[in-house]
Structures are given as C-alpha cells and as structure tokens.
Scaffold this active site. Structure first.
Site, PDB file in Angstrom:
ATOM      1  N   ARG A  45       9.690  -4.953  -0.522  1.00  0.00           N
ATOM      2  CA  ARG A  45      10.591  -3.575   0.248  1.00  0.00           C
ATOM      3  C   ARG A  45      10.533  -3.778   1.888  1.00  0.00           C
ATOM      4  O   ARG A  45      10.090  -4.221   2.760  1.00  0.00           O
ATOM      5  CB  ARG A  45       9.407  -2.754  -0.173  1.00  0.00           C
ATOM      6  CG  ARG A  45       8.371  -2.249  -0.635  1.00  0.00           C
ATOM      7  CD  ARG A  45       7.694  -1.914   0.398  1.00  0.00           C
ATOM      8  NE  ARG A  45       7.873  -0.718   1.279  1.00  0.00           N
ATOM      9  CZ  ARG A  45       8.085  -1.108   3.238  1.00  0.00           C
ATOM     10  NH1 ARG A  45       7.269  -1.751   3.210  1.00  0.00           N
ATOM     11  NH2 ARG A  45       8.317  -0.231   3.517  1.00  0.00           N
ATOM     12  N   GLY A  46      10.857  -2.325   2.214  1.00  0.00           N
ATOM     13  CA  GLY A  46      11.259  -2.695   3.500  1.00  0.00           C
ATOM     14  C   GLY A  46      12.890  -3.155   3.661  1.00  0.00           C
ATOM     15  O   GLY A  46      12.370  -3.917   3.532  1.00  0.00           O
ATOM     16  N   ASP A 245      17.449   2.134   6.830  1.00  0.00           N
ATOM     17  CA  ASP A 245      18.066   1.007   6.021  1.00  0.00           C
ATOM     18  C   ASP A 245      19.489   1.170   6.202  1.00  0.00           C
ATOM     19  O   ASP A 245      19.604  -0.135   5.386  1.00  0.00           O
ATOM     20  CB  ASP A 245      17.443   1.786   4.317  1.00  0.00           C
ATOM     21  CG  ASP A 245      16.308   2.085   3.665  1.00  0.00           C
ATOM     22  OD1 ASP A 245      15.189   2.481   4.361  1.00  0.00           O
ATOM     23  OD2 ASP A 245      16.416   0.692   3.303  1.00  0.00           O
TER      24      ASP A 245
HETATM   25  O1  MRU Z   1      11.932   1.671  -0.171  1.00  0.00           O
HETATM   26  P1  MRU Z   1      11.314   1.258   0.388  1.00  0.00           P
HETATM   27  O2  MRU Z   1       9.696   1.133   0.418  1.00  0.00           O
HETATM   28  O3  MRU Z   1      12.136  -0.724   0.631  1.00  0.00           O
HETATM   29  O4  MRU Z   1      12.141   2.174   1.920  1.00  0.00           O
HETATM   30  C1  MRU Z   1      11.552   1.763   2.907  1.00  0.00           C
HETATM   31  C2  MRU Z   1      11.951   2.778   4.286  1.00  0.00           C
HETATM   32  O5  MRU Z   1      12.649   2.952   3.632  1.00  0.00           O
HETATM   33  C3  MRU Z   1      12.003   2.208   5.846  1.00  0.00           C
HETATM   34  O6  MRU Z   1      11.830   3.215   6.538  1.00  0.00           O
HETATM   35  C4  MRU Z   1      12.564   0.970   5.944  1.00  0.00           C
HETATM   36  O7  MRU Z   1      13.070   0.324   5.015  1.00  0.00           O
HETATM   37  C5  MRU Z   1      13.060   0.655   7.804  1.00  0.00           C
HETATM   38  S1  MRU Z   1      11.873  -0.453   7.488  1.00  0.00           S
HETATM   39  C6  MRU Z   1      11.461  -1.280   8.857  1.00  0.00           C
END
Ligand code: MRU
Length: 353
Positions: A45-46, A245
């Site tokens: 994720r991220g 995102d």
């Molecule tokens: O649902 P996730 O864990 O993928 O969400 C991640 C986030 O919202 C982060 O803040 C974003 O992806 C930036 S990561 C550098």
C-alpha cells in the site's frame, strides 16, 4: 528499513504490510493478477509503492510461458495493464506506472515486431520492461530524498508535528514523503515530537508509522484520530505533514480518510498544513478534487478489527478510504521539483512543466 518489494527472476516478493508490526512475511506474486490482488487486498500500500508494485507486477506478464505470437502477447499485456489499474482507483501513481510501462511495450511491439514471433525481440522487450519498472522505483527513491530535504527547510524552529496514515518508507520506494520530511527535519533538530494519528480502520498510523518512527528513534506518541483537535489545542503542534494519493490540477489533494479533518482543524488552530508528494502524484488531467475517484472499500473493514466484529449484526457502515483536502487549506505542497505555495492552479502547473 526492511524491503517492501523485492523483484526476483520469476516473481515479485511483496512484504505483507497487513501483518506489521508483529510479523515480517513476504507474499510471492507470480503473475500480474497476483500483484493486483496484493494491491487490492492492502498487502502492499501507499501511493508510490503501489505504483512500483504495479510496475514490477506488469513485468511479470513477460515472465510467463512464451506467447505463440505478438498478437497473443499484446492481448496478455493489455489484460495485465487493465487488471493492475483496476486494483485501486485513487492513487494516480499506480495508473501512471502502468501506463508508462504499457506505452513502452506497445511502442516496442509496433516498431520491432514483424508478423512471425521472434524470441530475441521478446527477450529484448522483457529486459526493456523490467528496466523501466526499475526506473519507476529508482525515480521514487530520488524524489523522496529531494522533497524530504527541501521540506525540512520549511521548519525554522523546533516544533511538534502531527501526521496521519503512513507516508514513510513503507509507503514508497525510498525514505518516504511526509515521514521523509519529518525524518530530515528531525536530523536538523527541528522536530521535538511527532503525534501519529492511528488512522482507522486500517491503522496505518498505529501499526506502520509508529513502527518506522520507533526504528528511526524519533520521539513519537500515538493518538486516536478523534484526539487530533484536543492535541492541536493542548500539545503545541507547529505543523501537520501528510502524504497524497492524487493532487488535482488546482491543488485539491486526496489522501487517507481523516486528512481533510486535520486540515480543517489546522486552519482553526492556525497551524501550517503541508502535503508532501512526488510530482507523479499530480494529475493535471483531473481539474479539481471533485473529479478524483474515491475508493469505497468494504464496510466490513469498519465493522471488524482484526477479524473481530465490533458493531452489532445488521448495523450499516461506510468505508471511503480517502478524502479530498481543498487547496485553500493547504499551506504548501512539497515536491522534489520545489515547493508549491500558495497552492494555486498556476503554481501547480509551474512545478509540473
Ligand atoms: O490506503 P493506503 O494505506 O494505501 O493509503 C496511503 C495514504 O493515504 C498515504 O498517505 C499516501 O498514499 C501517500 S504515501 C507516500
């Protein structure tokens, strides 16, 4: 930091982040479908990291049995691109990486491949795509470093900061975005303490951000999301730093659900609110936040914590995984190409030009 994804000769190993911080387990993706499933199910994720996982996942389409011809290969690649892009809708880094690799593959096939299938050209294409996936990864490492160093300069005196979700190494190929900025500012003596919001329902703040902050020996305290206003008012927060995102052309920013709430609270408490993100997070094709697709995940993820039901049977729930912070609430967007402030369409355009 532990490896998040490891490209191997015939597979992609993916750290299963759902098991952190207690267990370090790697899943093995052999096909683009496996990689897409790992992304959709939140094993990895991220935003930047799912872009990298999708890039290496796309390359797996060329690791399977050699196709009987170019037509079959083209169809296989098209299917791989579609399944990967459909895995999660909000983070534009994923679509960016897949489109980039698929574009390269299609260009190569149309320029080099004649009617009959040629194994040497196939092997050249395989190398080209695997190198391109490596480039997506490498560019994120560099972008993280650059934006973190430039973001750290925004801290003129030592402050307490607040963050949400996990925008650290576990979310990227490098040292992270929001956590990268915090890390570099801390190294310069500009961070006193970090308050990490736990980030219901996936608990990325509690499980992942606290894991990273502890490993990096940065003083930090975990709070539940509903403590944010009280902590801002009573603990002397000097800045909020979050990741992104997708950033629309006008600067409206989608990030983990709860980010918008922090931005509203920060404005009320006169606290600077920063977004840290690499340039591929900016989507000039999306004019404003209203057009950003917001992933709506299963309501079960709200009803249950680690498989245990917490709400009564029959209760309804919702799980929008992201929200959009309007540009006007963002003090600055920190990128590897420079700082966007004030956050206006014209300034966003300048950074991406
Ligand atoms: O649902 P996730 O864990 O993928 O969400 C991640 C986030 O919202 C982060 O803040 C974003 O992806 C930036 S990561 C550098």
């Amino acid at each position: 930091m532990i490896a998040r994804i490891i490209p191997k000769k015939n597979c992609l190993e993916i750290l299963d982040q759902r098991l952190l911080p207690h267990r370090i387990v790697y899943l093995r993706a052999l096909t683009p479908d496996d990689a897409a499933k790992a992304i959709k199910d939140m094993a990895t994720r991220g935003a930047p990291l799912i872009g990298c996982a999708a890039a290496y996942g796309y390359a797996l389409a060329l690791n399977q049995k050699a196709p009987s011809g170019w037509r079959e290969l083209s169809l296989r690649l098209k299917k791989a691109a579609a399944v990967l892009k459909a895995s999660r809708p909000t983070a534009v880094a994923l679509a960016y990486a897949v489109d980039r690799l698929h574009g390269e593959a299609e260009k190569f096939i149309s320029e080099n491949c004649k009617k009959c299938f040629d194994k040497t050209a196939y092997l050249r294409l395989k190398k080209l795509i695997s190198d391109e996936a490596g480039a997506v990864f490498g560019e994120d490492v560099l972008a993280n470093k650059r934006l973190s160093l430039s973001g750290a300069k925004l801290f003129k005196r030592p402050v307490n900061v607040m963050t949400i979700c996990n925008a650290g190494a576990l979310a990227t190929a490098g040292i992270g975005t929001a956590l990268g900025v915090i890390q570099k500012a801390w190294e310069k003596g500009k961070i006193i303490h970090v308050y990490a919001c736990e980030t219901r329902p996936y608990l990325q703040g509690a499980r992942l951000t606290m894991f990273e902050l502890l490993r990096n020996k940065i003083p930090a305290t975990l709070i539940t999301d509903n403590m944010a206003a009280h902590i801002m008012k009573t603990a002397g927060i000097g800045a909020v730093v979050a990741g992104a995102d997708r950033i629309a052309a006008n600067g409206d920013t989608a990030n983990k659900i709860g980010t918008y709430m922090l931005a509203v609270l920060a404005r009320y408490h006169k606290i600077p609110f920063y977004i840290a993100a690499p340039v591929p997070t900016i989507d000039m094709k999306t004019p404003d936040g209203g057009k950003i697709p917001i992933e709506e995940r299963s309501q079960d993820e709200v009803h249950k914590i680690f498989g245990s039901r917490i709400s009564p049977k029959g209760a309804k729930a919702r799980h929008p995984a992201f929200d959009v912070t309007p540009a006007e609430l963002i003090t600055a967007i920190i990128t590897e190409n420079g700082i966007i402030s004030p956050v206006t369409r014209a300034n966003v355009e300048k950074i991406t030009a």
